[in-house]
Design an enzyme around this catalytic site. Structure first.
Site, short mmCIF file in Angstrom:
data_model
loop_
_atom_site.label_atom_id
_atom_site.label_comp_id
_atom_site.label_asym_id
_atom_site.label_seq_id
_atom_site.Cartn_x
_atom_site.Cartn_y
_atom_site.Cartn_z
N TYR A 127 15.34 57.53 2.76
CA TYR A 127 15.64 58.35 3.90
C TYR A 127 14.38 58.54 4.61
O TYR A 127 14.48 58.60 5.95
CB TYR A 127 16.33 59.79 3.55
CG TYR A 127 16.48 60.49 4.63
CD1 TYR A 127 17.52 60.52 5.60
CD2 TYR A 127 15.78 61.66 4.82
CE1 TYR A 127 17.83 61.36 6.83
CE2 TYR A 127 15.85 62.56 6.07
CZ TYR A 127 17.06 62.30 6.66
OH TYR A 127 17.12 63.27 7.73
N SER B 266 15.66 61.46 13.43
CA SER B 266 17.04 61.48 13.51
C SER B 266 17.86 60.57 14.44
O SER B 266 19.08 60.43 14.26
CB SER B 266 17.55 62.96 14.00
OG SER B 266 17.37 63.91 12.91
N VAL C 77 13.06 64.54 15.91
CA VAL C 77 12.06 65.45 16.07
C VAL C 77 10.50 64.83 16.41
O VAL C 77 9.41 65.75 16.54
CB VAL C 77 11.65 66.34 14.82
CG1 VAL C 77 12.94 67.44 14.51
CG2 VAL C 77 11.82 65.39 13.43
N LYS D 91 19.79 58.14 12.53
CA LYS D 91 20.93 58.31 11.91
C LYS D 91 22.19 57.54 12.53
O LYS D 91 23.21 57.56 11.78
CB LYS D 91 21.17 60.07 11.73
CG LYS D 91 20.11 60.70 11.01
CD LYS D 91 20.56 62.27 11.39
CE LYS D 91 19.42 63.25 10.62
NZ LYS D 91 19.39 64.59 11.04
N TYR E 1 22.54 68.08 18.48
CA TYR E 1 22.92 69.18 17.38
C TYR E 1 23.49 70.38 18.23
O TYR E 1 24.43 70.30 18.89
CB TYR E 1 21.38 69.70 16.74
CG TYR E 1 20.88 68.57 15.90
CD1 TYR E 1 21.58 68.20 14.85
CD2 TYR E 1 19.64 67.98 16.80
CE1 TYR E 1 20.89 67.09 14.30
CE2 TYR E 1 19.16 66.90 15.88
CZ TYR E 1 20.01 66.50 14.67
OH TYR E 1 19.25 65.52 13.88
O1 DON Z 1 15.06 64.96 7.89
C1 DON Z 1 14.26 65.33 8.79
O2 DON Z 1 14.31 66.78 9.07
C2 DON Z 1 13.71 64.34 9.83
N1 DON Z 1 13.19 63.41 9.12
C3 DON Z 1 14.70 64.25 10.92
C4 DON Z 1 15.14 65.39 11.60
C5 DON Z 1 15.27 65.06 13.04
O3 DON Z 1 14.93 64.50 13.70
C6 DON Z 1 16.23 66.19 13.67
N2 DON Z 1 16.13 65.83 15.06
N3 DON Z 1 15.92 66.59 16.16
#
Ligand code: DON
Length: 309
Positions: free
Chosen positions: A193, A65, A263, A68, A245
């Protein structure tokens, strides 16, 4: 550029590491489950080129994330503020990063902000290019410039693993396609993505990216304006309001640094006009943020009076 190891930071890392036993690596993307739960590393990059680190900072991890923030910057550069925020909102959700709930209750249906998965998918959709490959290459060149590392690329195994299992993200895409937020084939957007999320680097690279944002989009070494200052400001503001978040409020109080988590356990911090910070600690808390990374940032913020508030 090499980073100088710092004893004071090493001591903080050792103490914060105690938290890793209360966390868990992400396993909903199967290839992330192999990460070493006990690791923790940090790097700080200053505008004059000084860099301090502790822990195993040479190891690569995927941005997830954190990417992003960088796609948001590129989409704003590609499409302009008005277009971007016609399609994606600017408000925190208070929901988990992958929640679908507000997409349905918010009218007209548009994702609430670019840091949750729905908003990030809509932002990735906006990146200009002839094909998925072309858009990916534009994003990679942008990130290579921000990090000062021309060899940055994405991890194919992790991208593929998310592509095969990311059905919740697929459902967000289909929902948004039904409501006219996106209009490209869902599989193409998922392809781009998942590769974007799997872009990998080490803490030193990421601390430099954080430093560019901290310096209002200017390269700390060459002075080149890589991101227009007003776009860098928008990115940092989202990092404060939505970057961690549904833990963003508590993080702002306890740490007070614009930051974005991923993540894979990464956190990028951008302390306005002071420095960039990067952390990697794969054990996550229940909100999906690096459990020891947050502890370390809290300790650093207190010890060095880093809060911007
Ligand atoms: O889209 C997803 O679920 C992952 N590629 C990224 C989510 C993420 O990193 C949320 N962060 N804490």
């Amino acid at each position: 550029m090499r980073c100088q190891s710092n004893n004071e930071l090493e001591a903080l890392v050792e103490e914060a590491k105690q938290q890793t036993k209360y966390g868990k690596v992400a396993d909903y993307i199967p290839a992330l489950a192999d990460a070493d739960e006990d690791k923790l590393s940090v790097a700080l990059y200053y505008p004059d080129g000084r860099c301090y680190s502790a822990g195993d900072t040479a190891e690569n991890f995927t941005l997830q994330s954190i990417s992003k923030v960088l796609t948001l910057a590129l989409a704003l550069m590609d499409r302009g503020e008005e277009y971007v925020f016609d399609h994606v909102g600017q408000e925190p959700t208070g929901d988990p990063f992958n929640s679908i709930a507000k997409l349905e209750t918010n009218k007209p249906s548009k994702p609430l902000n670019p840091m949750i998965n729905a908003g990030a998918l809509a932002i990735t959709h906006m990146i200009v290019g002839e094909s998925v490959e072309d858009r990916l290459q534009r994003l990679l060149s942008f990130i290579r410039k921000l990090s000062g590392n021309p060899s940055i690329t994405y991890n194919q195994i992790i991208a593929q693993s998310e592509l095969e299992t990311g059905h919740l993200n697929r459902s967000l895409c289909y929902f948004m396609k039904q409501h006219g937020v996106i209009d490209e084939p869902v599989e193409e957007l998922m392809d781009l993505y998942t590769k974007q999320c799997a872009i990998e680097m080490n803490c030193l690279d990421l601390a430099r990216v954080g430093c560019v944002l901290a310096m209002d989009g200017a390269d700390p070494v060459t002075g080149e304006q890589i991101i227009p200052w007003d776009i860098a400001r928008i990115c940092k503001t989202f990092m404060v309001t939505c970057g961690m978040y549904n833990a963003s409020g508590e993080f702002a109080i306890k740490v007070g640094i614009p930051a974005k988590s991923g993540v894979a356990g990464g956190v990028m911090g951008s302390l306005p006009r002071k420095c960039g910070i990067a952390i990697c600690g794969p054990a996550l808390d229940d909100k999906g943020n690096s459990i020891a990374g947050i502890k370390l940032l809290e300790m650093m913020s207190k010890k060095y009076s880093l809060s911007m508030f």
